[in-house]
Structures are given as C-alpha cells and as structure tokens.
Design a protein around this motif. Structure first.
Motif, short mmCIF file in Angstrom:
data_model
loop_
_atom_site.label_atom_id
_atom_site.label_comp_id
_atom_site.label_asym_id
_atom_site.label_seq_id
_atom_site.Cartn_x
_atom_site.Cartn_y
_atom_site.Cartn_z
N UNK A 1 0.83 -1.21 0.00
CA UNK A 1 0.00 0.00 0.00
C UNK A 1 0.87 1.26 0.00
N UNK A 2 2.03 1.20 0.68
CA UNK A 2 2.96 2.34 0.69
C UNK A 2 3.43 2.66 -0.72
N UNK A 3 3.70 1.62 -1.53
CA UNK A 3 4.25 1.83 -2.87
C UNK A 3 3.17 1.97 -3.95
N UNK B 1 2.77 7.25 0.66
CA UNK B 1 2.86 7.22 -0.80
C UNK B 1 2.81 8.64 -1.37
N UNK B 2 1.91 9.47 -0.81
CA UNK B 2 1.75 10.83 -1.33
C UNK B 2 2.96 11.70 -1.05
N UNK B 3 3.66 11.43 0.04
CA UNK B 3 4.77 12.31 0.43
C UNK B 3 6.12 11.69 0.10
N UNK B 4 6.51 10.68 0.85
CA UNK B 4 7.85 10.10 0.74
C UNK B 4 8.09 9.44 -0.62
N UNK C 1 -0.59 16.92 -9.42
CA UNK C 1 -1.73 16.52 -10.25
C UNK C 1 -1.69 15.02 -10.55
N UNK C 2 -0.48 14.50 -10.80
CA UNK C 2 -0.32 13.07 -11.07
C UNK C 2 -0.58 12.25 -9.81
N UNK C 3 -0.09 12.76 -8.68
CA UNK C 3 -0.31 12.08 -7.40
C UNK C 3 -1.81 12.00 -7.11
N UNK C 4 -2.52 13.08 -7.36
CA UNK C 4 -3.97 13.12 -7.13
C UNK C 4 -4.68 12.06 -7.96
N UNK D 1 -5.91 16.12 -2.19
CA UNK D 1 -4.53 15.66 -2.27
C UNK D 1 -3.61 16.59 -1.50
N UNK D 2 -3.90 17.89 -1.54
CA UNK D 2 -3.07 18.86 -0.84
C UNK D 2 -3.15 18.66 0.67
N UNK D 3 -4.27 18.12 1.16
CA UNK D 3 -4.39 17.82 2.59
C UNK D 3 -3.51 16.63 2.94
N UNK D 4 -3.51 15.62 2.08
CA UNK D 4 -2.72 14.42 2.34
C UNK D 4 -1.22 14.68 2.18
N UNK D 5 -0.88 15.37 1.10
CA UNK D 5 0.52 15.41 0.68
C UNK D 5 1.25 16.61 1.25
N UNK D 6 2.36 16.34 1.92
CA UNK D 6 3.21 17.40 2.43
C UNK D 6 4.46 17.48 1.57
#
Length: 418
Positions: free
Chosen positions: A255-257, A357-360, A370-373, A384-389
């Motif tokens: 799930x991390x990857x 996954x979203x950050x590291x 945008x791709x991460x979202x 996505x902006x809430x999840x990803x730092x």
C-alpha cells in the motif's frame, strides 16, 4: 351585517386553578376570529418566575429556561401550522388550525423514526461503512436525549439551536461523568454533519420549518497527517518479524508503494493487475469510496511484494483475492506492534501507507501533485493537498537551484566591478 375580521392571536398563561404545590401547568390559547383553542404545553413550572406581560419566565433557573424553551418550541409549531394552511390556500379558522396542529405531520416525527427514514431513502446509495457511522450518530443522540431530557426519544420539530449546541458539548465531555470525551473536536463535527443531513430530509418534506443544525458554526481543527520518512520505512522493511506479522508488514508496504486504501486492497483480485502501455505490470481498479478509476504502474518494490504472495493465489483460480487481508482493526493492532519492534515512534496505521505514498514515495521524488492526485483516486486536487506534504528535503532541493542562480549573479556582479 359586518363581516367578522379573521384576527389571530396566541397567548400563554399559567393555569393557577391546577396548581400543585408551587408549580402550575403552562397553557397557550389560540384565538381566531373570536373562537378559542386551548393547547396544553404538557409542562409545569413555578409560578414565582412567570411574567404574564412578557408571556415567559424572567428567572434564570434550569426549570425556567426549560419552560421558556417549551414556549419557543410551541410558538414555532403554531407559526408552522399557519404556514402550512397558507401554503395549502386553506381558510385560517379554528377548525382548520386545530386539525393541522394536532395532525401528526409525519410518521417520522422522532429522531429514531427519522434515522430509519434516512436508511430507507439514502441508505442504499451509501457505503455500508457510512451507514454504520450514521447508526453511531443515532445511538449517541439517543444517549444524549436520555441523559439530558430523561426521554427515550425526541421530537424532531422540538430540536433547536440549544439542543444542537448541547449535543455538541456533550460529545466533548460536557455534563458527562468524569468529563470524559466521547470523541475529538473533528469527530464531534462529523456527528453534527450527519445530524444536519438527516434533518435536511425532514426540512425537504416540510416536517420542520428550518434546520437548526445550520445555525452551528463550529470549526474543525486542522489535523497533521502522519507519514513515514525513508529512514522509518527502511526500519520497518528490515525488521525481523514472526511470519504472521511479516505478512501484515508486506501488505502494508504494498500500500505504501501504490497508495491503495485498505478497502480497495481487500477487494483486489488478479484481474486488477494488467500489462500497461509500457509493457510492465499496472494496477487498475475503481475506488470504492469515490467510484473513480485508478491506474498506475507498479514500482519494483511493489512487484516484488506481489510476487511473494503468488503461493496464496493458486494458478487458474479467477476472482481469488490478491492478499489475505485481516480486518482493519486487527491489521492496525499488528502495525503498532511492528512499529514498536522496528523502533518507529509513530502511531502507524494502515491508512498511513496512503500518506506515505503521497509524500515520501511521490512528491519527495518530484512527481507533480496533479499526477499524485490521479494515482490516489481523488476527486479534487484540494484533497490531495491535505494528504501530501512537501518535505523539507524537497524544499531544500528546489530552493538550491534558486540559491545557485543568485550566487552566480553575485559572482558575475563582483567580477564586473573589479
């Protein structure tokens, strides 16, 4: 002969002839064109604090406040009865008023019945987990009503702003034994939001004239989303574990990857793994939460983990789940023990894999948000902006380019001045 004016008035009074001890019953007299209709408020209060001119109690005791609330609720019901008559273009006389006032506008007039109506109307379109959350909200509301009003249920049209605010405070520990909190501020707001949606059904059906939950303007606390950095990931990957814990660790790392949520991973079968346009293995599925399609290539660590579960999926068996997932609660208990053994001092949960996954895994390595979202299956980039730092290392790398440009500019300026 003069036509009688269709005048209307509603007046509250204490019926002293029925006084018992120091309390008397509260009544309201509705008068239309000279004809009267008396309404028993079904509430007794001390005569001492009654202000006949203001038609309410002037004191500040709990009994007097409750009595004033009864008066306000009854006034609202009277006004709502008039509104219904006008809406139907019916003649406003005592007969029509009394029939409309005494008529149970809906069989869903209590909290229990209204939540049942919500299950019938909206329940089919909601996920089972969401329906369970509405059941939790209903249980907490009925527990609050029992503690606060000594009732087993509560009339929907009697719910007002004070009720909503006190329920919100109750969830935060107000007037509870030991002041124990039932949930966090954000958890309490979730229950208020669900109450608001259910009350909107009553509003849409004209069972109430306004939704009092709209009057609550509490704000959620911003919550920092936890994730694992590269060092913590390495600790979890390399720690020696018992076989049962190692299986949970590998599913968590998958799930991390990939950024897959718990429920989507539970539902994953061999059919969700396909060969993509680059001739490598991709994972394709539709998110259960949003229904959005997710498609992404498997990273080498994810492929390695997937291959390790081949023994769990006998060849030729279609529809077999990819992973032997435990319940979410059991999985999270295992992850906490894994983190402890690995020396990771964070409250690790399965959902943390998505944040990681979203950050590291992605943003830190320059993948556009945008791709991460799209890979996370979010309907909005804001989510996505809430999840990803953006990590400090990513900021450092991005700013180093700008710092070098300034350094070159300064060196050229000095050289030209020599």
């Amino acid at each position: 002969m003069k036509e009688k004016k269709n005048t209307f008035s509603a007046r509250f009074w204490m019926r002293r002839t029925r006084t018992q001890g120091s309390v008397s019953p509260l009544f309201c007299r509705v008068t239309i064109a000279g004809q009267r209709y008396e309404i028993n408020a079904n509430f007794c209060a001390p005569l001492k604090g009654w202000d006949a001119k203001a038609q309410r109690f002037s004191g500040r005791t709990a009994e007097e406040k409750d009595a004033n609330r009864v008066i306000n609720d009854l006034r609202i019901k009277i006004e709502d009865t008039l509104r219904q008559l006008r809406k139907k273009n019916a003649e406003i006389d005592i007969k029509n008023f009394r029939m409309t006032f005494e008529d149970d506008k809906s069989e869903y007039s209590t909290l229990t019945a209204l939540f049942e109506y919500h299950r019938i109307i909206d329940g089919k379109s909601l996920e089972p987990s969401t329906n369970l959350l509405y059941e939790v909200t209903e249980r907490l509301l009925l527990r609050f009503v029992k503690v606060r009003y000594k009732l087993s249920d509560y009339k929907v049209d009697a719910i007002d702003k004070a009720f909503v605010m006190e329920f919100y405070a109750y969830l935060q520990g107000f007037k509870r034994e030991g002041a124990a909190r039932l949930c966090t501020v954000n958890g309490a707001m979730k229950h208020i939001q669900r109450l608001k949606r259910v009350m909107n059904l009553a509003l849409q059906n004209d069972w109430i004239s306004t939704n009092p939950v709209c009057l609550l303007h509490a704000k959620k606390n911003k919550v920092e989303r936890g994730f694992l950095d590269e060092q913590e990931l390495e600790k979890i990957k390399n720690v020696v574990l018992l076989p049962s814990y190692a299986v949970v660790r590998d599913m968590f790392l998958f799930a991390v990857y990939t950024g897959i949520s718990y429920i989507d991973m539970v539902n994953m079968t061999r059919e969700n793994i396909t060969i993509g346009i680059d001739r490598s293995r991709w994972v394709h599925f539709s998110r259960q939460k949003t229904g959005l399609r997710v498609s992404l290539p498997l990273l080498p660590p994810a492929e390695e983990i997937l291959d390790g579960f081949d023994c769990y999926r006998p060849a030729g068996e279609e529809g077999r789940k990819l992973f032997p997932m435990l319940t979410n609660q059991a999985t999270n208990r295992c992850l906490k023990e894994i983190a402890r053994v690995a020396g990771v001092k964070k409250d690790v949960t399965f959902h943390m894999a998505r944040h990681t996954f979203a950050t590291t895994i992605t943003l830190q390595h320059g993948i556009p948000i945008e791709t991460v979202s799209k890979m996370l299956g979010h309907a909005s980039l804001t989510t996505t902006q809430i999840y990803a730092k953006v990590l400090d290392k990513k900021v450092m790398d991005d700013m180093s380019v700008l710092k070098e440009a300034y350094a070159k500019k300064e060196s050229l300026k000095k050289a030209s001045n020599q």
